[in-house]
Structures are given as structure tokens and as C-alpha cells.
Design a protein around this motif. Sequence first.
Motif, PDB file in Angstrom:
ATOM      1  N   TYR A 173      46.143  25.916  38.709  1.00  9.81           N
ATOM      2  CA  TYR A 173      45.874  27.233  38.126  1.00  9.81           C
ATOM      3  C   TYR A 173      44.827  27.973  38.967  1.00  9.81           C
ATOM      4  O   TYR A 173      45.022  29.116  39.348  1.00  9.81           O
ATOM      5  CB  TYR A 173      45.398  27.108  36.675  1.00  9.81           C
ATOM      6  N   VAL A 174      43.724  27.288  39.247  1.00  8.36           N
ATOM      7  CA  VAL A 174      42.624  27.917  39.977  1.00  8.36           C
ATOM      8  C   VAL A 174      43.000  28.172  41.444  1.00  8.36           C
ATOM      9  O   VAL A 174      42.642  29.194  42.006  1.00  8.36           O
ATOM     10  CB  VAL A 174      41.343  27.057  39.881  1.00  8.36           C
ATOM     11  N   SER A 175      43.757  27.257  42.033  1.00  9.26           N
ATOM     12  CA  SER A 175      44.048  27.370  43.463  1.00  9.26           C
ATOM     13  C   SER A 175      45.333  28.123  43.782  1.00  9.26           C
ATOM     14  O   SER A 175      45.507  28.566  44.907  1.00  9.26           O
ATOM     15  CB  SER A 175      44.123  25.979  44.103  1.00  9.26           C
ATOM     16  N   SER A 176      46.222  28.290  42.814  1.00  8.13           N
ATOM     17  CA  SER A 176      47.526  28.838  43.175  1.00  8.13           C
ATOM     18  C   SER A 176      48.163  29.685  42.083  1.00  8.13           C
ATOM     19  O   SER A 176      48.204  30.899  42.176  1.00  8.13           O
ATOM     20  CB  SER A 176      48.464  27.679  43.543  1.00  8.13           C
ATOM     21  N   TRP A 177      48.670  29.040  41.061  1.00  6.71           N
ATOM     22  CA  TRP A 177      49.545  29.772  40.157  1.00  6.71           C
ATOM     23  C   TRP A 177      48.833  30.793  39.275  1.00  6.71           C
ATOM     24  O   TRP A 177      49.472  31.744  38.815  1.00  6.71           O
ATOM     25  CB  TRP A 177      50.433  28.836  39.349  1.00  6.71           C
ATOM     26  N   GLY A 178      47.545  30.641  39.062  1.00  7.71           N
ATOM     27  CA  GLY A 178      46.829  31.647  38.275  1.00  7.71           C
ATOM     28  C   GLY A 178      46.847  33.005  38.954  1.00  7.71           C
ATOM     29  O   GLY A 178      47.127  34.035  38.324  1.00  7.71           O
ATOM     30  N   ASN A 179      46.576  33.015  40.252  1.00  3.20           N
ATOM     31  CA  ASN A 179      46.609  34.262  41.014  1.00  3.20           C
ATOM     32  C   ASN A 179      48.035  34.806  41.102  1.00  3.20           C
ATOM     33  O   ASN A 179      48.260  36.008  40.955  1.00  3.20           O
ATOM     34  CB  ASN A 179      46.024  34.047  42.413  1.00  3.20           C
ATOM     35  N   LEU A 180      48.994  33.922  41.350  1.00  2.14           N
ATOM     36  CA  LEU A 180      50.390  34.366  41.423  1.00  2.14           C
ATOM     37  C   LEU A 180      50.853  34.961  40.097  1.00  2.14           C
ATOM     38  O   LEU A 180      51.583  35.957  40.076  1.00  2.14           O
ATOM     39  CB  LEU A 180      51.301  33.207  41.824  1.00  2.14           C
ATOM     40  N   ALA A 181      50.445  34.344  38.993  1.00  2.00           N
ATOM     41  CA  ALA A 181      50.822  34.873  37.679  1.00  2.00           C
ATOM     42  C   ALA A 181      50.220  36.262  37.469  1.00  2.00           C
ATOM     43  O   ALA A 181      50.888  37.163  36.950  1.00  2.00           O
ATOM     44  CB  ALA A 181      50.376  33.922  36.573  1.00  2.00           C
ATOM     45  N   GLY A 182      48.974  36.444  37.907  1.00  2.00           N
ATOM     46  CA  GLY A 182      48.335  37.753  37.773  1.00  2.00           C
ATOM     47  C   GLY A 182      49.022  38.834  38.591  1.00  2.00           C
ATOM     48  O   GLY A 182      49.252  39.948  38.106  1.00  2.00           O
ATOM     49  N   THR A 183      49.372  38.512  39.824  1.00  2.00           N
ATOM     50  CA  THR A 183      50.031  39.519  40.669  1.00  2.00           C
ATOM     51  C   THR A 183      51.458  39.771  40.191  1.00  2.00           C
ATOM     52  O   THR A 183      51.927  40.912  40.208  1.00  2.00           O
ATOM     53  CB  THR A 183      50.021  39.108  42.151  1.00  2.00           C
ATOM     54  N   ALA A 184      52.154  38.711  39.745  1.00  2.00           N
ATOM     55  CA  ALA A 184      53.507  38.894  39.217  1.00  2.00           C
ATOM     56  C   ALA A 184      53.468  39.733  37.945  1.00  2.00           C
ATOM     57  O   ALA A 184      54.319  40.612  37.745  1.00  2.00           O
ATOM     58  CB  ALA A 184      54.155  37.534  38.944  1.00  2.00           C
ATOM     59  N   LEU A 185      52.478  39.479  37.100  1.00  2.00           N
ATOM     60  CA  LEU A 185      52.317  40.267  35.878  1.00  2.00           C
ATOM     61  C   LEU A 185      52.137  41.739  36.215  1.00  2.00           C
ATOM     62  O   LEU A 185      52.766  42.618  35.614  1.00  2.00           O
ATOM     63  CB  LEU A 185      51.123  39.740  35.077  1.00  2.00           C
ATOM     64  N   ASN A 186      51.295  42.027  37.200  1.00  2.00           N
ATOM     65  CA  ASN A 186      51.050  43.404  37.609  1.00  2.00           C
ATOM     66  C   ASN A 186      52.322  44.047  38.166  1.00  2.00           C
ATOM     67  O   ASN A 186      52.642  45.199  37.863  1.00  2.00           O
ATOM     68  CB  ASN A 186      49.919  43.455  38.642  1.00  2.00           C
ATOM     69  N   ALA A 187      53.066  43.301  38.991  1.00  2.00           N
ATOM     70  CA  ALA A 187      54.311  43.830  39.562  1.00  2.00           C
ATOM     71  C   ALA A 187      55.334  44.102  38.464  1.00  2.00           C
ATOM     72  O   ALA A 187      55.984  45.159  38.454  1.00  2.00           O
ATOM     73  CB  ALA A 187      54.868  42.852  40.595  1.00  2.00           C
ATOM     74  N   LEU A 188      55.493  43.165  37.540  1.00  2.00           N
ATOM     75  CA  LEU A 188      56.453  43.347  36.450  1.00  2.00           C
ATOM     76  C   LEU A 188      56.067  44.522  35.560  1.00  2.00           C
ATOM     77  O   LEU A 188      56.920  45.311  35.143  1.00  2.00           O
ATOM     78  CB  LEU A 188      56.562  42.068  35.627  1.00  2.00           C
ATOM     79  N   LEU A 189      54.782  44.661  35.275  1.00  2.00           N
ATOM     80  CA  LEU A 189      54.309  45.791  34.475  1.00  2.00           C
ATOM     81  C   LEU A 189      54.566  47.108  35.200  1.00  2.00           C
ATOM     82  O   LEU A 189      54.971  48.102  34.591  1.00  2.00           O
ATOM     83  CB  LEU A 189      52.821  45.634  34.150  1.00  2.00           C
ATOM     84  N   SER A 190      54.381  47.105  36.504  1.00  2.00           N
ATOM     85  CA  SER A 190      54.646  48.304  37.300  1.00  2.00           C
ATOM     86  C   SER A 190      56.121  48.695  37.239  1.00  2.00           C
ATOM     87  O   SER A 190      56.462  49.871  37.077  1.00  2.00           O
ATOM     88  CB  SER A 190      54.212  48.068  38.748  1.00  2.00           C
ATOM     89  N   VAL A 191      57.012  47.708  37.358  1.00  2.00           N
ATOM     90  CA  VAL A 191      58.449  47.987  37.260  1.00  2.00           C
ATOM     91  C   VAL A 191      58.773  48.566  35.892  1.00  2.00           C
ATOM     92  O   VAL A 191      59.487  49.573  35.770  1.00  2.00           O
ATOM     93  CB  VAL A 191      59.285  46.709  37.520  1.00  2.00           C
ATOM     94  N   LEU A 192      58.235  47.952  34.851  1.00  2.00           N
ATOM     95  CA  LEU A 192      58.474  48.418  33.490  1.00  2.00           C
ATOM     96  C   LEU A 192      57.928  49.829  33.290  1.00  2.00           C
ATOM     97  O   LEU A 192      58.595  50.686  32.711  1.00  2.00           O
ATOM     98  CB  LEU A 192      57.833  47.440  32.499  1.00  2.00           C
ATOM     99  N   ALA A 193      56.733  50.085  33.800  1.00  2.00           N
ATOM    100  CA  ALA A 193      56.122  51.410  33.664  1.00  2.00           C
ATOM    101  C   ALA A 193      56.949  52.471  34.388  1.00  2.00           C
ATOM    102  O   ALA A 193      57.204  53.547  33.834  1.00  2.00           O
ATOM    103  CB  ALA A 193      54.697  51.386  34.206  1.00  2.00           C
ATOM    104  N   HIS A 194      57.372  52.173  35.605  1.00  5.76           N
ATOM    105  CA  HIS A 194      58.203  53.144  36.336  1.00  5.76           C
ATOM    106  C   HIS A 194      59.513  53.388  35.598  1.00  5.76           C
ATOM    107  O   HIS A 194      59.966  54.531  35.498  1.00  5.76           O
ATOM    108  CB  HIS A 194      58.492  52.648  37.751  1.00  5.76           C
ATOM    109  N   ASP A 195      60.100  52.346  35.074  1.00  3.57           N
ATOM    110  CA  ASP A 195      61.369  52.479  34.364  1.00  3.57           C
ATOM    111  C   ASP A 195      61.225  53.375  33.145  1.00  3.57           C
ATOM    112  O   ASP A 195      62.066  54.229  32.887  1.00  3.57           O
ATOM    113  CB  ASP A 195      61.876  51.092  33.955  1.00  3.57           C
ATOM    114  N   ARG A 196      60.147  53.196  32.420  1.00  2.00           N
ATOM    115  CA  ARG A 196      59.985  53.953  31.173  1.00  2.00           C
ATOM    116  C   ARG A 196      59.336  55.310  31.380  1.00  2.00           C
ATOM    117  O   ARG A 196      59.769  56.302  30.808  1.00  2.00           O
ATOM    118  CB  ARG A 196      59.182  53.128  30.184  1.00  2.00           C
ATOM    119  N   LEU A 197      58.304  55.361  32.195  1.00  5.21           N
ATOM    120  CA  LEU A 197      57.559  56.608  32.344  1.00  5.21           C
ATOM    121  C   LEU A 197      58.220  57.587  33.298  1.00  5.21           C
ATOM    122  O   LEU A 197      58.190  58.793  33.053  1.00  5.21           O
ATOM    123  CB  LEU A 197      56.127  56.317  32.793  1.00  5.21           C
TER     124      LEU A 197
END
Length: 192
Positions: A148-172
Motif C-alpha cells: 500500500y505504502v510503496s505501490s498500490w496506494g499511490n496507484l489507487a489515488g491516481t486511478a481514482l482521480n482519472a476515473l473521477l475526471s472521466v466521470l466529470a467530463h462525461d456528466r458536466l
Amino acid sequence: MNDEQPIGGDAEDFAQSMADSFSSFLLALREIAREGDAGTAIPLLLLEISQISLAGARLGVQQDFAPREEYQPDVGPEADLDQLRLRLAAMLDNVDTYSYVFDPYVPEVVESQLSDDLTSIASDLETGLRHYRSGDVAEALWWWQFSYVSSWGNLAGTALNALLSVLAHDRLDQDFATDAEDLAAAEEMLER
């Protein structure tokens, strides 16, 4: 013989909670990839990543778990996740590649693929699950926390941001396009 200290009940309960969260994520990720519907996948992936991010944060605030041995015990072969990655890449298509800043204190823009990052997260979680299912709770907790600390925590955060961005563009963006069309129609009516 095993001369390590037995892990306490609280740690076993915590490990069970983590194992449940991570098993649920892996099942959902496989099902989302199998379905292959990007329209429903983006919000579902956003939800799944949010949930494991919460589990990861719970790992991150714990006192450091320590491995019993210098080298990770062998728990068999890693799961073959390549088909999962390929299905995710095909489904995500033009939103698969995204950019992010890996370390906000050393800002450098990095390009990545959601399919690769989601599969990497799945691999890290699956490794811990193999330790957990083999009965090695201490190693599972250590692995999940370390990865979590060395790898997947950061990846989850960036993936979350990317997915939210896709969703925001789609809706807004649709709302703005509709507003622009309505405004143009109103201006045309006023000109008459």
C-alpha cells in the motif's frame, strides 16, 4: 517448528476485514472487465477504488507490521492477470491512457494506463490474499501494508482521480454543450 509469537485476535479480525475488502475488489474488477461495458464500468471502478482506498488508509495508519523472515515465503505462483489487463484496456479504450504527478513534492508528469495500474493493484492485493489464505496472517498484513505504502496506494489515488475526471467530463461537458445549444437557440429566437 514455528517459534514466532501468535498474532493477536484484533490483528486476525483486522486481517479478515482486509481480506474481505480485497477479495470483493478482485471479484468486482474481474466482473467489470468481463462485462466490458465502459459506460457502467467507470462509475463502478470509481466505487471499487474508493473502497480499497479506505481499506488501504486503514492499513496505513496501523503500527508497522513486520515480516517474520527477510524473504517472503513462497505461496505458489502469482495469478495470471494478463487477460484481465487486456480486457480492461479494450474496454477503457481512449480513456485508458492518462497523466498524473507521481510525487507532488517532486512534480514530474507521468503517463500511465488505467488498465495497467488496476491490474498492478490487483496483483499486490492478490499476493497478500495468497499469504492470508495459506494461514500466514502476519505476512499478509505486512505485505498489504508495505505494498500500500510503496505501490498500490499511490496507484489507487491516481486511478481514482482519472476515473473521477472521466466521470466529470462525461456528466458536466454534456451539460455545458446542452446549455450552449439552448443559448444559441434563444439568441436565434431573439434575433427574429
